[in-house]
Design a protein around this motif. Structure first.
Motif, PDB file in Angstrom:
ATOM      1  N   HIS A   1       0.821  -1.212   0.000  1.00  0.00           N
ATOM      2  CA  HIS A   1       0.000   0.000   0.000  1.00  0.00           C
ATOM      3  C   HIS A   1       0.857   1.265   0.000  1.00  0.00           C
ATOM      4  N   ALA A   2       0.242   2.381  -0.432  1.00  0.00           N
ATOM      5  CA  ALA A   2       0.946   3.662  -0.522  1.00  0.00           C
ATOM      6  C   ALA A   2       0.894   4.448   0.787  1.00  0.00           C
ATOM      7  N   ALA A   3      -0.153   4.237   1.576  1.00  0.00           N
ATOM      8  CA  ALA A   3      -0.331   5.021   2.797  1.00  0.00           C
ATOM      9  C   ALA A   3      -1.292   4.304   3.725  1.00  0.00           C
ATOM     10  N   LEU A   4      -1.310   4.776   4.969  1.00  0.00           N
ATOM     11  CA  LEU A   4      -2.296   4.288   5.928  1.00  0.00           C
ATOM     12  C   LEU A   4      -2.766   5.444   6.776  1.00  0.00           C
ATOM     13  N   LEU A   5      -3.959   5.302   7.301  1.00  0.00           N
ATOM     14  CA  LEU A   5      -4.520   6.270   8.237  1.00  0.00           C
ATOM     15  C   LEU A   5      -5.209   5.526   9.361  1.00  0.00           C
ATOM     16  N   TRP A   6      -5.110   6.062  10.575  1.00  0.00           N
ATOM     17  CA  TRP A   6      -5.908   5.608  11.710  1.00  0.00           C
ATOM     18  C   TRP A   6      -6.986   6.666  11.902  1.00  0.00           C
ATOM     19  N   LEU A   7      -8.244   6.268  11.767  1.00  0.00           N
ATOM     20  CA  LEU A   7      -9.354   7.217  11.820  1.00  0.00           C
ATOM     21  C   LEU A   7     -10.378   6.831  12.871  1.00  0.00           C
ATOM     22  N   GLN A   8     -11.068   7.837  13.367  1.00  0.00           N
ATOM     23  CA  GLN A   8     -12.255   7.584  14.177  1.00  0.00           C
ATOM     24  C   GLN A   8     -13.282   6.927  13.252  1.00  0.00           C
ATOM     25  N   PRO A   9     -14.094   6.012  13.767  1.00  0.00           N
ATOM     26  CA  PRO A   9     -15.125   5.415  12.907  1.00  0.00           C
ATOM     27  C   PRO A   9     -15.986   6.464  12.196  1.00  0.00           C
ATOM     28  N   SER A  10     -16.260   7.567  12.857  1.00  0.00           N
ATOM     29  CA  SER A  10     -17.090   8.610  12.246  1.00  0.00           C
ATOM     30  C   SER A  10     -16.406   9.314  11.079  1.00  0.00           C
ATOM     31  N   GLU A  11     -15.091   9.123  10.930  1.00  0.00           N
ATOM     32  CA  GLU A  11     -14.344   9.758   9.843  1.00  0.00           C
ATOM     33  C   GLU A  11     -14.172   8.852   8.625  1.00  0.00           C
ATOM     34  N   LEU A  12     -14.518   7.580   8.747  1.00  0.00           N
ATOM     35  CA  LEU A  12     -14.270   6.630   7.663  1.00  0.00           C
ATOM     36  C   LEU A  12     -14.928   7.057   6.353  1.00  0.00           C
TER      37      LEU A  12
END
Length: 141
Positions: free
Chosen positions: A106-117
């Protein structure tokens, strides 16, 4: 040429991991070299013949991210028809048991709040998985 003779699409079964950590959820961005480049997805991959969905997901998470994961509850499968193939996703809620994430594909990753998905440009097949995860988690956008 009769179009009915060409209507059989390849149907693949793929696992995906909704990895939770500290109230956040992992999303991975497909690289430019992958099909559906730059789309976001939950990590996972194709189920090999004779392999269970859980075995596949453990293997794929190690290959793609270099981590060992605890495979938790499954969510409902989701089938999506792309123009040239059909995909059925087998999603599982997971946690990291060992290792630190290293992106091998993969090129990138993010950790997000469920509300931000919902803010990401997801691969079309993953959109319904996001919705199912949020609804079963009692979370809403």
């Amino acid at each position: 040429m009769d179009n009915n003779l060409c209507s059989t699409k390849k149907h693949i079964h793929v696992t995906c991991a909704i990895i939770e950590r500290d109230g956040l959820v992992l999303a991975t961005k497909r690289s430019a070299a992958m099909s559906m480049p730059n789309k976001w997805e939950f990590p996972g991959g194709k189920i090999d013949p004779g392999e269970t969905a859980e075995e596949c997901l453990r293997r794929e998470l190690y290959e793609e991210l270099g981590i060992g994961a605890r495979i938790g509850p499954s969510l409902p499968t989701s089938t999506h028809q792309y123009p040239t193939f059909t995909i059925t996703l087998h999603p599982f809620v997971c946690t990291i048991e060992e290792g630190e994430i290293v992106l091998h594909e993969h090129a990138a990753l993010l950790w997000l709040q469920p509300s931000e998905l919902h803010s990401l440009d997801w691969a079309e097949a993953d959109v319904s998985v996001v919705a199912a995860y949020v609804s079963t988690s009692g979370r809403t956008f």
